[in-house]
Design an enzyme around this catalytic site. Sequence first.
Site, PDB file in Angstrom:
ATOM      1  N   ARG A   4      11.021   0.280 -20.638  1.00 35.30           N
ATOM      2  CA  ARG A   4      12.501   0.204 -20.213  1.00 35.30           C
ATOM      3  C   ARG A   4      12.675  -1.177 -19.411  1.00 35.30           C
ATOM      4  NH1 ARG A   4      16.401   4.334 -20.189  1.00 35.30           N
ATOM      5  NH2 ARG A   4      14.688   5.789 -20.670  1.00 35.30           N
ATOM      6  N   ASP A  28       7.014   3.404 -14.089  1.00 35.19           N
ATOM      7  CA  ASP A  28       7.997   2.703 -13.368  1.00 35.19           C
ATOM      8  C   ASP A  28       8.590   3.596 -12.094  1.00 35.19           C
ATOM      9  OD1 ASP A  28       9.359   4.736 -14.977  1.00 35.19           O
ATOM     10  OD2 ASP A  28      10.984   3.608 -15.497  1.00 35.19           O
ATOM     11  N   ASP A  64      12.525   8.905 -13.743  1.00 37.91           N
ATOM     12  CA  ASP A  64      13.610   8.548 -12.538  1.00 37.91           C
ATOM     13  C   ASP A  64      14.840   9.400 -13.087  1.00 37.91           C
ATOM     14  OD1 ASP A  64      14.168   6.794 -14.600  1.00 37.91           O
ATOM     15  OD2 ASP A  64      14.582   5.270 -13.463  1.00 37.91           O
ATOM     16  N   THR A  97       6.086   9.808 -17.429  1.00 40.98           N
ATOM     17  CA  THR A  97       6.787   8.675 -18.343  1.00 40.98           C
ATOM     18  C   THR A  97       5.791   7.532 -18.862  1.00 40.98           C
ATOM     19  OG1 THR A  97       8.193   6.874 -18.351  1.00 40.98           O
ATOM     20  CG2 THR A  97       7.465   7.646 -16.363  1.00 40.98           C
ATOM     21  N   GLY A 152      12.154  11.439 -21.656  1.00 36.00           N
ATOM     22  CA  GLY A 152      11.195  10.725 -22.737  1.00 36.00           C
ATOM     23  C   GLY A 152       9.880  11.553 -22.721  1.00 36.00           C
ATOM     24  N   ASP A 155       6.316   4.851 -19.180  1.00 33.91           N
ATOM     25  CA  ASP A 155       6.849   3.476 -18.457  1.00 33.91           C
ATOM     26  C   ASP A 155       6.319   2.775 -17.411  1.00 33.91           C
ATOM     27  OD1 ASP A 155       8.637   3.490 -20.581  1.00 33.91           O
ATOM     28  OD2 ASP A 155      10.183   4.164 -19.344  1.00 33.91           O
ATOM     29  N   ARG A 193      17.474  14.684 -22.863  1.00 37.46           N
ATOM     30  CA  ARG A 193      18.126  13.965 -21.592  1.00 37.46           C
ATOM     31  C   ARG A 193      19.406  14.611 -21.596  1.00 37.46           C
ATOM     32  NH1 ARG A 193      14.909   9.240 -21.213  1.00 37.46           N
ATOM     33  NH2 ARG A 193      13.897   8.353 -23.143  1.00 37.46           N
TER      34      ARG A 193
HETATM   35  O1  F6P Z   1      11.238   6.293 -20.723  1.00 34.31           O
HETATM   36  C1  F6P Z   1      10.288   6.471 -21.927  1.00 34.31           C
HETATM   37  C2  F6P Z   1      10.878   5.528 -23.026  1.00 34.31           C
HETATM   38  O2  F6P Z   1      10.368   5.694 -24.189  1.00 34.31           O
HETATM   39  C3  F6P Z   1      11.250   3.975 -22.704  1.00 34.31           C
HETATM   40  O3  F6P Z   1      10.286   3.235 -22.808  1.00 34.31           O
HETATM   41  C4  F6P Z   1      12.413   3.767 -23.709  1.00 34.31           C
HETATM   42  O4  F6P Z   1      13.304   2.545 -23.245  1.00 34.31           O
HETATM   43  C5  F6P Z   1      12.902   4.927 -23.838  1.00 34.31           C
HETATM   44  O5  F6P Z   1      12.338   6.095 -23.332  1.00 34.31           O
HETATM   45  C6  F6P Z   1      13.671   5.242 -25.261  1.00 34.31           C
HETATM   46  O6  F6P Z   1      14.377   6.533 -25.296  1.00 34.31           O
HETATM   47  P1  F6P Z   1      14.907   7.201 -26.375  1.00 34.31           P
HETATM   48  O7  F6P Z   1      13.504   7.907 -26.956  1.00 34.31           O
HETATM   49  O8  F6P Z   1      15.747   8.433 -26.048  1.00 34.31           O
HETATM   50  O9  F6P Z   1      15.385   6.230 -27.502  1.00 34.31           O
END
Ligand code: F6P
Length: 324
Positions: free
Chosen positions: A172, A130, A103, A126, A11, A128, A72
């Site tokens: 997350r 985290d 991560d 990120t 992300g 998050d 991703r």
């Molecule tokens: O890790 C960052 C994040 O925005 C999280 O907060 C969320 O769960 C996830 O990515 C959403 O991912 P995507 O944009 O691939 O749907």
Amino acid sequence: LKNIAVLTSGGDAPGMNAAIRAVVRACSFYDLNCFGVYKGYEGLINNEMEPLNARSVRNIINKGGTFLKSARSKAFMTSEGRKKAHGNLIANQIDALIVIGGDGSFTGALKLSEEFDFPVIGIPGTIDNDINGTDYTIGYDTALNTVVEAIDKIRDTASSHNRLFLIEVMGRDAGDIALNAGIGAGAEEILIPEEDMGIDRLIDSLKKSKKTGKTSSIIVVAEGDKSGKNIFELGEHVEQHLDGYEVRVSVLGHIQRGGAPSCYDRVLASKLGVGAVEALLEGKRDIMIGIVHKDVTSIPLKQALEKRDHQHDRLIKVADITSV
Ligand code: F6P
């Protein structure tokens, strides 16, 4: 050490551009060549990389997103994909790879280093927050400010209509965004994955605050909340069990990932980007660069993937005391 490659993965987060800029300019300062890889590990597999110089990264410190793009990558999760990626690193005579991400991205980087003995460095990027071994991740501060601004706006309409709003925020499995933005925006209740308050206690608490004269309420719900209900089911449940409140649900979504990075994130990204290049020059590898008590530090990448020890207890108490 001559040629360094840098990529952003997972992300995107505000401040990633500032981190790339810092890596590129540190390379230029220390007479190293820097290569930018496009679309994260996807670009590594497809050999999409090009040399970057100090001028390639002008006018990006203030921009959200990542100009190198991100992905991703499913292909990189396969050993075949990683073999191809490693082949391209070798073909381009790259000596080390800097990965800016979270991560999932670090897991990929670690695999590359373990399977092919290839030097990698992680920079935590990120929203998050985290990641173990760093007080802050790049993008988190900006996301907090975006969330607080959004909640402030929702509060205006909540109070005009005497409504109760449930607002879902990202993060997350981490409650950092919910807890800190919740306190900052004066939320009445904050639901985080790390502490399941239970739906009954939530209803009791809302009833109590209504009795004390509250006419509208904001409940911030982390997306990883463990109440067992999704936010819409939770909204219906609250409406059924509380008299006199109209309930609305608002999912903030990806606006939390966009926008110009805050000054904090720009400075953090700059420090970590320079720190990553300097760590490679010191002979370090397979580590993550982080920030602990304002100092740039490093821990083994493996450790960065372990469970993070961010203590929320004190903040939970502060939220309880200040949200009456
Ligand atoms: O890790 C960052 C994040 O925005 C999280 O907060 C969320 O769960 C996830 O990515 C959403 O991912 P995507 O944009 O691939 O749907």
